[in-house]
Design an enzyme around this catalytic site. Structure first.
Site, mmCIF file in Angstrom:
data_model
loop_
_atom_site.group_PDB
_atom_site.id
_atom_site.type_symbol
_atom_site.label_atom_id
_atom_site.label_comp_id
_atom_site.label_asym_id
_atom_site.label_seq_id
_atom_site.Cartn_x
_atom_site.Cartn_y
_atom_site.Cartn_z
ATOM 1 N N HIS A 17 0.841 -1.202 0.000
ATOM 2 C CA HIS A 17 0.000 0.000 0.000
ATOM 3 C C HIS A 17 0.873 1.247 0.000
ATOM 4 C CE1 HIS A 17 -3.994 -1.788 1.598
ATOM 5 N NE2 HIS A 17 -3.245 -2.764 1.163
ATOM 6 N N ASP A 116 -5.885 5.819 3.079
ATOM 7 C CA ASP A 116 -5.933 4.455 2.556
ATOM 8 C C ASP A 116 -7.355 3.891 2.770
ATOM 9 O OD1 ASP A 116 -3.863 2.023 1.957
ATOM 10 O OD2 ASP A 116 -5.540 1.330 3.209
#
Ligand code: UDP
Length: 464
Positions: A17, A116
């Site tokens: 990520h 995120d």
């Protein structure tokens, strides 16, 4: 004129990520004159993170860091599953992140905040502070389609995905067997199920969704997302690593130099994927029986200890395997310089767990794949690769997700010498060309990044 200032809370517990987001940060600063503040926490520290932050800090780019106070989880919280632990962390971290945002904007207005998809709780904070907030999705546009549809599915379904016998249909996605959905979603009684669905149900609250994909790679999903009911979509990928922390790359790249063009199958299960020792044996025997060349990153636990990684390669491999395959195989322990390997002319195939970064790296280098998803959303990536764009050979697993040696041999032969492999190679080469064009002036990614930059800075005038 003042630079637009964007604050970001990265999910650094997973490098898959964090690394593409770090690449996006560099593009925003380099090409669009942004000033970025990364709000960081040592709670999510991984071993690679300090080096990545160090590189960002020592670049000439306008990147600053704001660290929130250390968060401690209670004893009973520490043993919870990943999703539940992250939720507990977020609950405790939110007031600190709010304080940082308040203090940052008292010195320099914040035009946008990027988070995120695993931290959507923060949308409540930024709604209160009236800071335009965007999601950065380090996965496919098809997954975004799925997430936007998931709350409706779940409200209409009374049973778990693992118990249904129909394929799940979502616009932008090929029909998908429920067992290929993200592992957290299989069972409604799983504590991660609700965590996942809650995040999905907040996606639509974001002002826009930045996705690490490119328009030509996921035409159908991007078309399905282009509706007024969906937040603005920016396919700003492929965001590939431009720097690597692999200590010594030379030995395996030298070995690749010695091999014929497109002859080597690269075998790897991502940055932390582990298969059982029994599965390693069948993979080894299948690879050997295929007769093809291979470069295999092997990773397994010590015998009888499912938490410590084995450090002796010969403990993991079948007796005599390395000797028997010495003339055409190289086995590395735990890590390889994946991007240089995939871009090497000797690499002709990639047996992969189908993590999204691996998928993009394979596509951008024109390397066709064999799909072996282990968990997360990898089964959905497999569906894109095998059914939708047909650039991969599927590997059949039994009910316990075990892949037999004969099946490994079949899939390797099919990819490296069969008709399906030939077609997959041709399509992957086309995709590689499209990815290049997307990244050139006037290309889809450059346009999407310019649109994202304009929108991320637009609110400078309206907020604070
Ligand atoms: N990677 C690497 N060497 C390895 C294994 C992984 O460089 O031996 C890199 C790979 O190039 C990719 C990332 O780690 O950029 C893995 O990300 P992905 O999304 O594919 O899978 P994850 O590790 O998150 O499951």
């Amino acid at each position: 004129m003042e630079r637009p200032h964007v604050a970001i809370f990265p999910f650094s517990a997973a490098m898959g990520h964090f690394l593409p987001l770090a690449e996006f940060v560099k593009r925003l600063c380099n090409f669009h004159g942004f000033s970025i503040t990364l709000i960081i926490t040592k709670w999510m520290w991984t071993s690679q993170q300090p080096a990545v932050l160090e590189r960002l800090a020592s670049s000439a780019l306008d990147i600053r860091f704001a660290e929130i106070p250390h968060i401690t989880l209670d004893e009973d919280e520490r043993d919870m599953k990943f999703g539940a632990r992250i939720s507990k962390f977020m609950l405790k971290a939110m007031p600190h992140i709010e304080d940082v945002l308040q203090s940052l904007r008292s010195s320099s207005p914040i035009s946008a905040f990027i988070i995120d998809p695993f931290c959507t709780e923060l949308l409540a904070v930024t709604a209160k502070l009236k800071i335009p907030t965007y999601l950065f999705v380090p996965a496919s546009a098809a997954l975004v389609c799925f997430m936007l549809n998931l709350p409706k599915f779940v409200s209409e379904m009374k049973v778990s995905f693992k118990d249904v016998d129909f394929e799940v249909e979502v616009p932008g996605f090929p029909p998908i067997p429920p067992r290929d959905l993200p592992s957290s979603l299989q069972d409604r009684s799983d504590s991660e199920f609700e965590w996942f669905v809650n995040h999905a149900s907040r996606f639509k609250e974001a002002l826009g969704i930045l996705i690490n994909t490119f328009a030509e790679f996921e035409e159908e999903a991007i078309k399905a997302l282009s509706t007024p009911a969906t937040p603005a979509i920016y396919p700003i990928g492929p965001l590939l690593l431009t720097e690597s922390d692999t200590p010594d790359q030379s030995s395996c790249l030298n070995w690749l130099d010695e091999q014929p063009p497109s002859s080597v199958l690269f075998v790897s299960f991502g940055s932390f994927g582990v298969i059982s020792r029994e599965q390693i044996t069948d993979l080894a025997i299948g690879l050997e029986a295929s007769g093809h060349r291979f470069l295999w990153v092997v990773r397994g636990y010590k015998s009888g200890d499912s938490s410590t990684l084995e450090t002796d390669i010969s403990e993991l491999l079948p007796e005599g395997f390395e000797n028997r395959t010495r003339d055409r195989g190289l086995v590395l322990l735990n890590w390889a310089p994946q991007v240089p390997v995939l871009s090497h002319p000797s690499t002709g195939g990639f047996l992969s767990h189908c993590g999204w970064n691996s998928t993009l790296e394979s596509a951008c280098n024109g390397v066709p794949m064999i799909t072996w998803p282990l968990g997360a959303e990898q089964g959905m990536n497999k569906a894109i690769l095998v059914k939708q764009i047909q650039v991969a050979v599927d590997l059949k697993m039994d009910d316990k997700r075990f892949v037999k040696r004969e099946e490994v041999e079949r899939a390797v032969r099919e990819l490296m010498e069969g008709e399906e492999g030939r077609k997959a190679m041709k399509k992957m080469k086309e995709l590689k060309g499209k990815a290049k064009i997307a990244m050139m002036e006037g290309g889809s990614t450059i346009k999407a990044t310019a649109e994202a930059s304009a929108d991320l800075s637009a609110s400078t005038l309206n907020v604070n």
